[in-house]
Design a protein around this motif. Sequence first.
Motif, short mmCIF file in Angstrom:
data_model
loop_
_atom_site.label_atom_id
_atom_site.label_comp_id
_atom_site.label_asym_id
_atom_site.label_seq_id
_atom_site.Cartn_x
_atom_site.Cartn_y
_atom_site.Cartn_z
N ALA A 260 0.87 -1.17 0.00
CA ALA A 260 0.00 0.00 0.00
C ALA A 260 0.91 1.22 0.00
O ALA A 260 1.78 1.35 0.86
CB ALA A 260 -0.92 0.01 1.21
N ALA A 261 0.73 2.10 -0.98
CA ALA A 261 1.64 3.24 -1.14
C ALA A 261 0.85 4.48 -1.52
O ALA A 261 -0.34 4.42 -1.84
CB ALA A 261 2.70 2.93 -2.20
N ALA A 262 1.54 5.61 -1.48
CA ALA A 262 0.95 6.90 -1.88
C ALA A 262 1.71 7.41 -3.09
O ALA A 262 2.52 8.33 -2.97
CB ALA A 262 1.01 7.89 -0.73
N PRO A 263 1.49 6.82 -4.27
CA PRO A 263 2.24 7.24 -5.45
C PRO A 263 1.93 8.69 -5.81
O PRO A 263 0.77 9.12 -5.78
CB PRO A 263 1.77 6.28 -6.54
N SER A 264 2.97 9.42 -6.14
CA SER A 264 2.78 10.84 -6.44
C SER A 264 3.89 11.32 -7.36
O SER A 264 4.91 10.65 -7.55
CB SER A 264 2.77 11.67 -5.15
N LYS A 265 3.69 12.49 -7.90
CA LYS A 265 4.69 13.14 -8.75
C LYS A 265 4.92 14.54 -8.22
O LYS A 265 3.96 15.28 -7.97
CB LYS A 265 4.21 13.19 -10.20
N ARG A 266 6.20 14.88 -8.05
CA ARG A 266 6.54 16.22 -7.59
C ARG A 266 6.57 17.18 -8.78
O ARG A 266 7.19 16.88 -9.81
CB ARG A 266 7.89 16.22 -6.87
N LEU A 267 5.91 18.30 -8.62
CA LEU A 267 5.88 19.33 -9.65
C LEU A 267 6.67 20.53 -9.16
O LEU A 267 6.63 20.86 -7.97
CB LEU A 267 4.45 19.75 -9.95
N GLY A 268 7.36 21.19 -10.08
CA GLY A 268 8.11 22.37 -9.68
C GLY A 268 7.19 23.49 -9.23
O GLY A 268 6.01 23.55 -9.61
N LYS A 269 7.71 24.37 -8.40
CA LYS A 269 6.91 25.49 -7.92
C LYS A 269 6.70 26.51 -9.04
O LYS A 269 7.65 27.09 -9.54
CB LYS A 269 7.58 26.16 -6.73
#
Length: 226
Positions: free
Chosen positions: A107-116
């Motif tokens: 069980a994970a929290a997949p995400s993508k970091r976006l630049g500010k």
Amino acid sequence: MTWLTKITPDLSSRSARAAFANAGELHRMLIGLASSQLGEETMPSPRRHAGLLFRVDEGHTGPALLVQSHERLDLTRVDGIGEAAERDLSPFLDGLEKGREVRYRLAAAPSKRLGKSEKNADRLGDRARPGVRAYTRPLYGEDAERWWLDRAESHGLESRQVLSTGLGPALDPGKSGRRGVRLQVTRFDGYAVITDPDAVRRAVVEGVGRGKSFGCGLLSLASAEW
């Protein structure tokens, strides 16, 4: 050593219902179960020090809490919450070999970091905030599966099959109700072949991805023939 503890709650118990109310309450309960390992001095990351990872699995008879830790938990503190059973995972982990096929669950929290940037802030429905260097976007469906497949490879697993299931958010309002942690959780189940046993062992012991204090990151393995 690495210990796995299974806690089956008695949901007729007020204490159990309170502990299982959200991911934050479970985290705080588990820190209490590991308190003998942590000592009395305040430390920056008690979860990491104790090696705590956890996941709630829903079964036919109700939920079960799986907890991984470096040392045995103080199960006397589970009285009034439910029943507990434990096992030492070290022999299983020590026996992992290259080429072995295993079943897995994560069980994970997949995400993508976006630049500010204003564009990314608007896309997320979030105003640009002073001091924030990046924004994070949760991933779903095929994007979430690609996230896991990339990490599986880097953690010594060649996934041969994956099934993703959205589990909804893991929450922690905090004791004051103002913390507002909310992570979108996806469960990954499937089969894989071990390509790097040492990397797999590290992934199991250290966890995968973010949100480890809130029920994410526990990678469970079992022999494929089971």
